[in-house]
Design a protein around this motif. Structure first.
Motif, PDB file in Angstrom:
ATOM      1  N   GLU A 254       0.448  -1.446   0.072  1.00 22.01           N
ATOM      2  CA  GLU A 254      -0.042   0.027   0.326  1.00 22.01           C
ATOM      3  C   GLU A 254       0.646   1.267  -0.138  1.00 22.01           C
ATOM      4  OE1 GLU A 254      -3.206   0.270  -0.123  1.00 22.01           O
ATOM      5  OE2 GLU A 254      -3.361  -2.403  -0.564  1.00 22.01           O
ATOM      6  N   GLN A 255       1.684   1.491   0.984  1.00 18.30           N
ATOM      7  CA  GLN A 255       2.908   1.611   0.489  1.00 18.30           C
ATOM      8  C   GLN A 255       3.726   2.332  -0.371  1.00 18.30           C
ATOM      9  OE1 GLN A 255       3.281   1.221   4.488  1.00 18.30           O
ATOM     10  NE2 GLN A 255       1.049   1.435   4.362  1.00 18.30           N
ATOM     11  N   GLY A 256       3.686   1.431  -1.481  1.00 18.36           N
ATOM     12  CA  GLY A 256       5.199   1.332  -2.073  1.00 18.36           C
ATOM     13  C   GLY A 256       4.632   2.359  -3.317  1.00 18.36           C
ATOM     14  N   ARG A 257       5.148   2.698  -4.365  1.00 21.64           N
ATOM     15  CA  ARG A 257       4.938   3.004  -5.514  1.00 21.64           C
ATOM     16  C   ARG A 257       4.970   2.408  -6.720  1.00 21.64           C
ATOM     17  NH1 ARG A 257      10.440   7.198  -5.205  1.00 21.64           N
ATOM     18  NH2 ARG A 257      10.828   4.957  -4.222  1.00 21.64           N
ATOM     19  N   PRO A 258       3.431   2.190  -7.039  1.00 23.24           N
ATOM     20  CA  PRO A 258       3.564   1.908  -8.558  1.00 23.24           C
ATOM     21  C   PRO A 258       4.409   1.619  -9.692  1.00 23.24           C
ATOM     22  CG  PRO A 258       1.810   2.921  -8.192  1.00 23.24           C
ATOM     23  CD  PRO A 258       2.607   3.455  -7.011  1.00 23.24           C
TER      24      PRO A 258
ATOM     25  N   ALA B  86       8.185   1.593  -9.303  1.00 23.51           N
ATOM     26  CA  ALA B  86       9.171   1.907  -8.770  1.00 23.51           C
ATOM     27  C   ALA B  86      10.050   0.641  -9.694  1.00 23.51           C
ATOM     28  CB  ALA B  86       8.968   2.699  -7.283  1.00 23.51           C
TER      29      ALA B  86
ATOM     30  N   GLN C  72      11.425   2.566   2.232  1.00 27.67           N
ATOM     31  CA  GLN C  72      11.192   2.535   0.983  1.00 27.67           C
ATOM     32  C   GLN C  72      11.057   1.575  -0.168  1.00 27.67           C
ATOM     33  OE1 GLN C  72       8.557   5.459   0.617  1.00 27.67           O
ATOM     34  NE2 GLN C  72       7.846   3.947  -0.911  1.00 27.67           N
ATOM     35  N   THR C  73      12.203   1.153  -0.019  1.00 24.49           N
ATOM     36  CA  THR C  73      12.117  -0.102  -1.159  1.00 24.49           C
ATOM     37  C   THR C  73      11.932  -0.653  -0.810  1.00 24.49           C
ATOM     38  OG1 THR C  73      14.525  -0.480  -0.150  1.00 24.49           O
ATOM     39  CG2 THR C  73      14.536   0.863  -2.455  1.00 24.49           C
TER      40      THR C  73
ATOM     41  N   ASP D 180       7.983  -0.775  -1.797  1.00 27.68           N
ATOM     42  CA  ASP D 180       7.967   0.166  -3.551  1.00 27.68           C
ATOM     43  C   ASP D 180       8.446  -2.020  -4.244  1.00 27.68           C
ATOM     44  OD1 ASP D 180       8.480   2.399  -3.579  1.00 27.68           O
ATOM     45  OD2 ASP D 180      10.336   3.034  -4.944  1.00 27.68           O
TER      46      ASP D 180
ATOM     47  N   ARG E 159       5.052  -3.973  -3.373  1.00 27.06           N
ATOM     48  CA  ARG E 159       3.788  -3.352  -4.574  1.00 27.06           C
ATOM     49  C   ARG E 159       4.338  -3.622  -6.075  1.00 27.06           C
ATOM     50  NH1 ARG E 159       0.463   0.915  -5.798  1.00 27.06           N
ATOM     51  NH2 ARG E 159      -0.543   0.105  -7.685  1.00 27.06           N
TER      52      ARG E 159
END
Ligand code: KG4
Ligand code: ZN
Length: 347
Positions: free
Chosen positions: A192-196, A198, A234-235, A238, A241
Motif C-alpha cells: 500500500e505504501q509502495g510506488r507503482p 518503481a 521505502q524500497t 516499492d 508493490r
C-alpha cells in the motif's frame, strides 16, 4: 439439515454449523476460528507436529463454543463434515478422528470434504443465485489452479502452477525481505505504501499461450532487486508493490484467457490470496471490461475456515452422499476424482 463442519488441514482450527434450510450465508448458524499464527511465527512457517498438537488442544473446546453460540447441542446435528485433504497428515487426522467419532456416537452420517472444494464452493455462500457452469480461480498457500466448474463435483483442470503457489510466492517473497510470518497479508499491507512502477517484475508465462503459472522466478527477481537495493523501508514497500502488481496482473491475464477457453463469462475466486484487495479490484475491472461477473467470498471466507467445510459437506450430505466409517485422510487428493453431486457415492 444441520451439519457441523471441521477444518484442521493446516494452521487454523475452524468449526461451523450450516443449516441447508436457509439460503446462502444465512445458513451459517455459528462459526469459530482459532488461528495458530502466533505459535508458528517464531519458526517462520508452519511446523506440522506443533500444528497437530494444537488442533488436539483446541478442537473440542471450539466445537463446544460454536454449538453454544448457535444455541445448539450435538443432538441438533444431522451430520458431520470434515476436511480429509489435501493438507498436513497429522493435522488432518485430528479433525477426521474427532468428526468420525462424533458422527459414530450420534449415529449420524459423516462426510470427508476436499479442502479445495470447500474453498471453491465458498462463493456460493455469498451468492446463492450463482450456479455452474463457471470458471474458478483457486489461489491459496498450496494451490494455484484454474478450474472449469461444470457442476458441483464436476471439475476440469484448465491450468495450474508448475512450481510455487501464489500464496507461497507471497509468503516466500515477504520472508526474504525480512517480513514476519505469515508474509502474504503483511506484504500486501506494505505494498500500500509502495510506488507503482518503481520496480517492474515480469508477468511469468503470459507471453505464450496456455493457462499454467510459474511464480518461483518472480521470487528470484525480487531477491536480486532487494539485494541490489538500499534495503530501506521505502524500497521494501516499492518492491512489495512491484511484486503484488506482477502476481495480480498475471492472475488476471490468465483468468481472462480461462474464461475464453471455457466459453464462460463468470469467474469465482477462492482461497487465501482471494482476500488480496488489489487482486479483487483487478479482477472486478477485468470482468467489467468484458461485461462478465466475478464473485469473491468475504475475506474471512477466502482464508481457511470451518464454514466452507460445513457448507460443502452439507451440500453432499443433503444429496445423500456420505463416506464409509474409517478414519482415512488424503494429504494429496485430486479434485477431479470427486463424485458429481447428483451421483450417490459411498466412497
Ligand atoms: O487458503 P489459505 O488460508 O490456506 C491454504 O489452504 O493454503 O491461504 C493462505 C495463503 C497464504 O499463503 C497467505 O499468505 C495468503 O493466502 N494470503 C494472502 C492474503 N491473505 C492471505 N496473500 C496475499 N494477500 C492477502 N491479503
Ligand atoms: Zn485453504
Amino acid at each position: 439439515m444441520r451439519v457441523l463442519g471441521i477444518e484442521t488441514s493446516c494452521d487454523e482450527t475452524g468449526v461451523a454449523v450450516y443449516d441447508t434450510a436457509r439460503p446462502g450465508a444465512d445458513g451459517l448458524l455459528a462459526q469459530a476460528l482459532y488461528s495458530q499464527v502466533a505459535l508458528h511465527a517464531e519458526y517462520g512457517g508452519v511446523v506440522p507436529e506443533l500444528a497437530s498438537r494444537d488442533h488436539v488442544r483446541k478442537l473440542l473446546p471450539l466445537i463446544r463454543q460454536t454449538l453454544a453460540e448457535g444455541g445448539l447441542s450435538v443432538a441438533d446435528l444431522d451430520g458431520v463434515a470434515y476436511t480429509a485433504g489435501p493438507g498436513l497428515v497429522g493435522a488432518l487426522l485430528v479433525g477426521a478422528g474427532v468428526a468420525r467419532s462424533l458422527a459414530w456416537a450420534l449415529d449420524k452420517p459423516a462426510i470427508a470434504v476436499h479442502h479445495m472444494e470447500g474453498h471453491l464452493l465458498a462463493p456460493l455462500l455469498e451468492a446463492p443465485d450463482l450456479a455452474p457452469p463457471f470458471v474458478a480461480l483457486l489461489v491459496s498457500g498450496g494451490h494455484t489452479q484454474l478450474v472449469a466448474v461444470e457442476g458441483i463435483g464436476q471439475y476440469r483442470l484448465l491450468g495450474e502452477t508448475l512450481d510455487d503457489a501464489a500464496g507461497e510466492a507471497f509468503d516466500k517473497t515477504a520472508k526474504l525481505m525480512g517480513l514476519p510470518y505469515p508474509g502474504g497479508p503483511q506484504l500486501a499491507r506494505l505494498a500500500e505504501q509502495g510506488r507503482p512502477g518503481a520496480y517492474k517484475f515480469s508477468r511469468p508465462m503470459t507471453d505464450r499461450p496456455g493457462l499454467d503459472f510459474s511464480f518461483s522466478g518472480l521470487k528470484t527477481q525480487v531477491l536480486l532487486a532487494w539485494q541490489g537495493s538500499a534495503q530501506c523501508d521505502q524500497t521494501r514497500a516499492d518492491i512489495a508493490r512491484g511484486f503484488e502488481d506482477a502476481v495480480v496482473d498475471t492472475l488476471a491475464i490468465k483468468c481472462a484467457r480461462a474464461l475464453d477457453a471455457a466459453g464462460s463469462n463468470t469467474l469465482i475466486v477462492a482461497g487465501g490470496v482471494g482476500a488480496n484487495l488489489r487482486l479483487r479490484a483487478k479482477l472486478a475491472q477485468m470482468a467489467d471490461a468484458r461485461a462478465g461477473r466475478v464473485c469473491f467470498p468475504r475475506p474471512a471466507l477466502c482464508t481457511d475456515n470451518g464454514a466452507m467445510i460445513a457448507f460443502a459437506g452439507a451440500l453432499r450430505l443433503a444429496a445423500g452422499q456420505c463416506s464409509h466409517a474409517s478414519i482415512d485422510v488424503r494429504p494429496r487428493w485430486d479434485m477431479a476424482s470427486l463424485p458429481a453431486l447428483d451421483a450417490t457415492a459411498d466412497a
